[in-house]
Design a protein around this motif. Structure first.
Motif, mmCIF file in Angstrom:
data_model
loop_
_atom_site.group_PDB
_atom_site.id
_atom_site.type_symbol
_atom_site.label_atom_id
_atom_site.label_comp_id
_atom_site.label_asym_id
_atom_site.label_seq_id
_atom_site.Cartn_x
_atom_site.Cartn_y
_atom_site.Cartn_z
ATOM 1 N N ARG A 126 0.838 -1.187 0.000
ATOM 2 C CA ARG A 126 0.000 0.000 0.000
ATOM 3 C C ARG A 126 0.879 1.246 0.000
ATOM 4 N NH1 ARG A 126 -2.866 -3.589 -1.009
ATOM 5 N NH2 ARG A 126 -4.788 -4.232 0.032
ATOM 6 N N LEU A 140 0.964 5.112 0.895
ATOM 7 C CA LEU A 140 0.244 5.999 1.807
ATOM 8 C C LEU A 140 0.724 7.430 1.636
ATOM 9 C CD1 LEU A 140 0.631 3.919 5.106
ATOM 10 C CD2 LEU A 140 -1.112 3.673 3.341
ATOM 11 N N HIS A 176 -1.520 13.135 5.566
ATOM 12 C CA HIS A 176 -1.717 14.578 5.592
ATOM 13 C C HIS A 176 -1.995 15.049 7.022
ATOM 14 C CE1 HIS A 176 -2.300 14.683 1.164
ATOM 15 N NE2 HIS A 176 -2.790 13.473 1.380
ATOM 16 N N CYS A 200 3.444 16.673 3.474
ATOM 17 C CA CYS A 200 2.917 15.334 3.734
ATOM 18 C C CYS A 200 4.059 14.379 4.069
ATOM 19 C CB CYS A 200 2.183 14.794 2.513
ATOM 20 S SG CYS A 200 0.704 15.699 2.086
ATOM 21 N N GLU A 212 5.037 10.430 3.020
ATOM 22 C CA GLU A 212 4.719 9.387 2.047
ATOM 23 C C GLU A 212 5.346 8.086 2.513
ATOM 24 O OE1 GLU A 212 5.258 8.721 -2.763
ATOM 25 O OE2 GLU A 212 6.630 10.070 -1.716
ATOM 26 N N HIS A 222 -3.098 6.382 11.681
ATOM 27 C CA HIS A 222 -4.041 7.495 11.848
ATOM 28 C C HIS A 222 -3.777 8.262 13.139
ATOM 29 C CE1 HIS A 222 -6.350 5.688 8.536
ATOM 30 N NE2 HIS A 222 -6.806 6.916 8.369
ATOM 31 N N ARG A 260 -5.778 13.048 7.411
ATOM 32 C CA ARG A 260 -6.276 11.939 6.588
ATOM 33 C C ARG A 260 -5.100 11.168 6.021
ATOM 34 N NH1 ARG A 260 -6.320 15.877 2.422
ATOM 35 N NH2 ARG A 260 -5.674 14.985 0.426
ATOM 36 N N ASP A 280 -4.383 8.959 2.502
ATOM 37 C CA ASP A 280 -4.813 8.438 1.209
ATOM 38 C C ASP A 280 -4.073 7.124 0.986
ATOM 39 O OD1 ASP A 280 -6.269 10.812 0.864
ATOM 40 O OD2 ASP A 280 -4.600 11.794 -0.163
ATOM 41 N N VAL A 301 -3.463 3.748 -1.478
ATOM 42 C CA VAL A 301 -3.604 3.191 -2.824
ATOM 43 C C VAL A 301 -2.948 1.817 -2.843
ATOM 44 C CG1 VAL A 301 -3.013 3.479 -5.262
ATOM 45 C CG2 VAL A 301 -3.569 5.484 -3.870
#
Length: 93
Positions: free
Chosen positions: A6, A8, A11, A43, A45, A63, A73, A75, A77
């Motif tokens: 994943r 990430l 933010h 951010c 990553e 989180h 938040r 994100d 993918v």
């Protein structure tokens, strides 16, 4: 055991609060592979690889992050794995 990866994008107030160090420590403790880095846009990553349930657990923990972080938040993918071993902190992009 299903292996997943994943990507990430985290933010919020996540730079200057030990978020990357927390990520490395937490991922290693969970037996995950991947990397983490700051981005110029503020951010953090990360790429996280491992057993699906463990990656999902890491995302839940991310989180909150370290005590000083304020995650707005994340994100997430689904991506192809890079076949990494270990977890490292990379330079800012």
């Amino acid at each position: 055991m299903l292996q997943v990866a994943r990507h990430l994008m985290i933010h919020g107030r996540v730079q200057g609060v030990w978020y990357r160090a927390w990520t490395v420590e937490t991922a290693r403790r969970l037996g995950l592979a991947g990397w983490v880095r700051n981005r110029a846009d503020g951010c953090v990553e990360a790429l996280v690889e491992g057993e699906a349930a463990v990656v999902a657990r890491f995302i839940v923990l991310a989180h909150d992050g370290p005590p000083a972080a304020k995650v707005a938040r994340i994100d997430v993918v689904e991506v192809g794995g890079e076949g990494l071993s270990g977890f490292e902190k990379r330079g800012t992009l």
